[in-house]
Design an enzyme around this catalytic site. Structure first.
Site, PDB file in Angstrom:
ATOM      1  N   HIS A  32      10.180   6.033  25.786  1.00 37.19           N
ATOM      2  CA  HIS A  32      10.650   5.103  24.756  1.00 37.19           C
ATOM      3  C   HIS A  32      11.788   5.844  24.069  1.00 37.19           C
ATOM      4  O   HIS A  32      11.720   7.075  23.892  1.00 37.19           O
ATOM      5  CB  HIS A  32       9.620   4.842  23.664  1.00 37.19           C
ATOM      6  CG  HIS A  32       8.356   4.177  24.103  1.00 37.19           C
ATOM      7  ND1 HIS A  32       7.283   4.877  24.578  1.00 37.19           N
ATOM      8  CD2 HIS A  32       7.975   2.866  24.084  1.00 37.19           C
ATOM      9  CE1 HIS A  32       6.299   4.028  24.847  1.00 37.19           C
ATOM     10  NE2 HIS A  32       6.688   2.800  24.563  1.00 37.19           N
ATOM     11  N   ASP A  56      10.533   8.267  21.400  1.00 39.19           N
ATOM     12  CA  ASP A  56       9.766   9.489  21.733  1.00 39.19           C
ATOM     13  C   ASP A  56      10.717  10.626  22.028  1.00 39.19           C
ATOM     14  O   ASP A  56      10.425  11.777  21.732  1.00 39.19           O
ATOM     15  CB  ASP A  56       8.926   9.420  23.030  1.00 39.19           C
ATOM     16  CG  ASP A  56       8.376   8.087  23.392  1.00 39.19           C
ATOM     17  OD1 ASP A  56       7.853   7.439  22.497  1.00 39.19           O
ATOM     18  OD2 ASP A  56       8.466   7.735  24.590  1.00 39.19           O
TER      19      ASP A  56
END
Ligand code: XLS
Ligand code: NI
Ligand code: NI
Length: 435
Positions: A100, A103
């Protein structure tokens, strides 16, 4: 660069090995039905669990030891995590990974600053991918973590939130494309409702349809070749998620004219939450030509949470690989371990044990599923079970050319139908022979 893990690269040692840090079944170059295991299985590790999972739960703080992480949101710390991650991928012989946006890089106070931070990390990922021969299975935008998305992103009641989400997806798509990503995932983390009392469901779904059409337009504009995937999940975080299961996603895609641009990324624990088996979800997708990729984990059957455990159930991996092989195997998709260690497994070494367990269980599942298909008895039984449809009348019905009157005449002539046993228990025993 100094090693972060005091572990050699994991090697295949065969089923008799007593070494916990060795593959017993995953032998990357071994062929199964003309393709290597590496080509069949296309293992991926998710950055969010592997590098960012702290082990925190609603009752306690994180437990995971991450000596390389200084806990700050600096770019330096983000880049160091990338170093650690690529060392891990190398040592575990994992060819793909997923992320993502949030992240891998920190979110900043403005969209432009967040874009810039993401760009810096993506530059570094690009460099390390080339150095280590690793590939991005898919990227995605985290449209569920920040409080602004608490009431939805592409289904938010607020246009300003919707636009923020659009900005994030645009950048995440550009980065995925730059890294040669094989696909791009939309998991609608907050796309659903808590209660219908305050929700205009029709409006929210129309907005989601429009959002995905804009993403398709942008994909064409930048020349991104990979498919888009929708990842179904019935609840958690919202009470009702619009992408609740494979069938609901397919209905949504058809209703909004998006079928040709999307496949599904199916996750085992989400199937469980939806009250289905993973095999059911895979079959539904495959029958619609939409089996894209798999988030390979498992849940606890008697617990209604998305516990995202590493897959170690041989019956499960056999059924997954049976469906994947029957559908012709993965093309752009793969097996992404969207799974986290239990919070008791807090040492860095446990990352290896967890992935080895998942990889070996899938390698066995692959070999078993292949053997069942090669053996042919299961398929033959199913073919035989439907044999009456090979008659002229059966073909007429299947091609939409029969009438109720014709069927009535057939039924009158035949009298009481002759049906045969489904032999479920015999077939279950047959599957067990291979396990
Ligand atoms: C959460 C989802 C998520 C997606 C990617 O339950 O599985 O991790 O895979 O956003
Ligand atoms: Ni997932
Ligand atoms: Ni999950």
């Amino acid at each position: 660069m100094a090693d972060f893990f005091d572990v050699p690269q994991i090697q295949f040692e065969g089923s008799k090995s007593r070494n916990p840090l060795a593959f017993k079944h995953y032998n990357p170059e071994e062929t199964v039905g003309g393709k290597t295991m590496r080509e069949h299985l296309r293992f991926a590790s998710p950055f969010w669990h592997t590098m960012r999972g702290t082990g925190a739960d609603p009752f306690g703080v994180g437990t995971m030891q991450m000596p390389w992480d200084d806990g700050s949101d600096s770019i330096e710390n983000a880049l160091r995590r990338v170093d650690v991650f690529f060392e891990f991928l190398n040592k575990c012989q994992i060819d793909f990974y997923c992320w993502h946006d949030r992240d891998i890089a920190p979110e900043r106070g403005t969209i432009s600053e967040s874009h810039a931070a993401l760009g810096e990390v993506v530059d570094y990922l690009e460099k390390l991918q080339a150095e280590h021969g690793k590939k991005l299975l898919w990227g995605t935008a985290c449209l569920f973590g920040h409080p602004r998305y608490g009431q939805g992103a592409a289904t938010s009641p607020y246009l300003d939130v919707y636009a923020y989400a659009a900005a994030q997806v645009r950048k995440a798509l550009e980065c995925t494309n730059r890294l040669g990503g094989e696909g791009y995932v939309f998991w609608g983390g907050r796309e659903g409702y808590s209660t219908l009392i305050n929700t205009n469901m029709k409006k929210e779904l129309d907005h989601l349809g429009a959002f995905l059409h804009m993403a398709v337009d942008y994909k064409k504009e930048i020349g991104f070749k990979g498919p888009f995937y929708i990842e179904p999940k019935p609840q958690e975080p919202t009470t009702h998620q619009y992408d609740s299961d494979a069938a609901a996603c397919l209905n949504f895609l058809r209703e909004y004219g998006l079928m040709e641009h999307f496949k599904l990324n199916l996750e085992t624990n989400h199937a469980t939450l939806a009250g289905h088996t993973m095999q059911h979800e895979l079959r539904v997708a495959a029958d619609a030509g939409a089996l894209g990729s798999v988030d390979a984990n498992e849940g606890t059957a008697n617990c209604g949470w998305d516990t995202d455990e590493f897959p170690t159930d041989l019956y499960l991996t056999t059924s997954v690989m049976y469906e994947v092989l029957r559908a012709g195997g993965f093309t752009t998709g793969g097996l992404n371990f969207d799974a986290k260690r239990r919070r008791d497994s807090f040492e860095p070494l446990d990352l290896f044990h967890a992935h080895i367990a998942g990889m070996d269980t899938f390698a066995r599942g692959l070999k078993i599923a292949h053997a069942i298909i090669e053996d042919g008895r299961l398929d033959d039984f199913v073919t035989q079970r439907y044999a009456t449809w090979d008659s002229d009348l059966g073909k007429k019905v299947e091609s939409g050319k029969a009438s109720l009157a014709e069927l009535e005449a057939h039924a009158i002539a035949k009298g009481e139908p002759n049906i045969q046993s489904g032999r479920q228990e015999m077939l279950e025993a047959l599957v067990n022979q291979f396990i």
